[in-house]
Design an enzyme around this catalytic site. Structure first.
Site, PDB file in Angstrom:
ATOM      1  N   HIS A  61       0.623  -1.584  -0.457  1.00  0.00           N
ATOM      2  CA  HIS A  61      -0.006   0.252  -0.094  1.00  0.00           C
ATOM      3  C   HIS A  61       1.101   1.385   0.264  1.00  0.00           C
ATOM      4  O   HIS A  61       2.136   1.229   0.412  1.00  0.00           O
ATOM      5  CB  HIS A  61      -0.537  -0.103   1.645  1.00  0.00           C
ATOM      6  CG  HIS A  61      -1.942  -1.218   1.250  1.00  0.00           C
ATOM      7  ND1 HIS A  61      -3.255  -0.783   2.018  1.00  0.00           N
ATOM      8  CD2 HIS A  61      -2.065  -1.782   0.268  1.00  0.00           C
ATOM      9  CE1 HIS A  61      -3.555  -2.033   2.165  1.00  0.00           C
ATOM     10  NE2 HIS A  61      -3.747  -2.719   0.834  1.00  0.00           N
ATOM     11  N   GLU A  63       1.523   4.051   1.658  1.00  0.00           N
ATOM     12  CA  GLU A  63       1.377   4.086   3.040  1.00  0.00           C
ATOM     13  C   GLU A  63       2.764   3.633   3.523  1.00  0.00           C
ATOM     14  O   GLU A  63       3.447   3.950   4.298  1.00  0.00           O
ATOM     15  CB  GLU A  63       0.505   4.107   4.234  1.00  0.00           C
ATOM     16  CG  GLU A  63      -0.887   4.932   4.128  1.00  0.00           C
ATOM     17  CD  GLU A  63      -1.963   4.070   3.713  1.00  0.00           C
ATOM     18  OE1 GLU A  63      -3.225   4.700   3.361  1.00  0.00           O
ATOM     19  OE2 GLU A  63      -1.940   3.417   2.913  1.00  0.00           O
ATOM     20  N   CYS A  91      -6.420   1.490   6.139  1.00  0.00           N
ATOM     21  CA  CYS A  91      -6.550   0.384   6.637  1.00  0.00           C
ATOM     22  C   CYS A  91      -5.993  -0.064   7.734  1.00  0.00           C
ATOM     23  O   CYS A  91      -4.923   0.722   8.095  1.00  0.00           O
ATOM     24  CB  CYS A  91      -6.240  -0.662   5.477  1.00  0.00           C
ATOM     25  SG  CYS A  91      -4.493  -0.790   5.353  1.00  0.00           S
ATOM     26  N   CYS A  94      -2.201  -0.495   7.930  1.00  0.00           N
ATOM     27  CA  CYS A  94      -1.475   0.869   7.215  1.00  0.00           C
ATOM     28  C   CYS A  94      -1.822   1.682   9.169  1.00  0.00           C
ATOM     29  O   CYS A  94      -0.844   2.271   9.089  1.00  0.00           O
ATOM     30  CB  CYS A  94      -2.141   1.866   6.486  1.00  0.00           C
ATOM     31  SG  CYS A  94      -1.682   1.155   4.736  1.00  0.00           S
TER      32      CYS A  94
END
Length: 164
Positions: A61, A63, A91, A94
């Site tokens: 992801h 992040e 999420c 993260c």
């Protein structure tokens, strides 16, 4: 930057502009258009867009990639004094990384009622077992971030329809 809380930055802050640029680049690669940028002392020290499909890595992801870059650059796992700008509410994975990295402030664009874990879902930073909770500023460049996501998924559905 000082350690004192700031007011909500404008949608044109350089951290969010960098995150939006990363989100656009992710969309061009066929990834969900999410981008992130780590800012320290007013400078962008790391930025990334989603690369889960490209890398065949569910943890890639935006992040996570930006946090990894920043930690490598600084040579430490703690990113105290760093702020994270991201186009979509993080999420649970993260948000956990943000807490473990000790990110000072989190600025995000669009809320994610289905998958988010900051103001939606599990609200990780509000849990008593959370080791560190950053200051959170939602809704930064929300219109642009939401538009990128809506357009990407609209286009994805349209491409899938003809052969269905």
């Amino acid at each position: 930057m000082t350690d004192e809380p700031q007011t909500k930055p404008s949608a044109t802050s350089h951290g969010m502009r960098a995150a939006l640029d990363e989100a656009r680049a992710a969309a061009k690669r066929g990834e969900a258009p999410v981008g992130a940028a780590v800012v320290r002392d007013g400078r962008i020290i790391a930025s990334a867009g989603n690369r889960t499909r490209e890398l065949n890595d569910p943890t890639a992801h935006a992040e996570m990639l930006a946090i990894r870059q920043a930690a490598a650059l600084l040579g430490q796992e703690r990113l105290t004094g760093c702020d994270l700008h991201v186009t979509l509410e993080p999420c649970p994975m993260c948000a956990g990384a943000i807490a473990h990295a000790r990110i000072r402030r989190l600025y995000f664009g669009a809320e994610d009622p289905k998958g988010g874990a900051v103001t939606s879902g599990v609200r990780l930073f509000a849990q008593p077992t959370c080791h560190h909770a950053p200051e959170v500023y939602p809704g930064i460049a929300e219109t642009e971030a939401s538009r990128l996501l809506r357009q990407f998924f609209r286009d994805l559905r349209q491409r899938a329809e003809p052969g269905d």
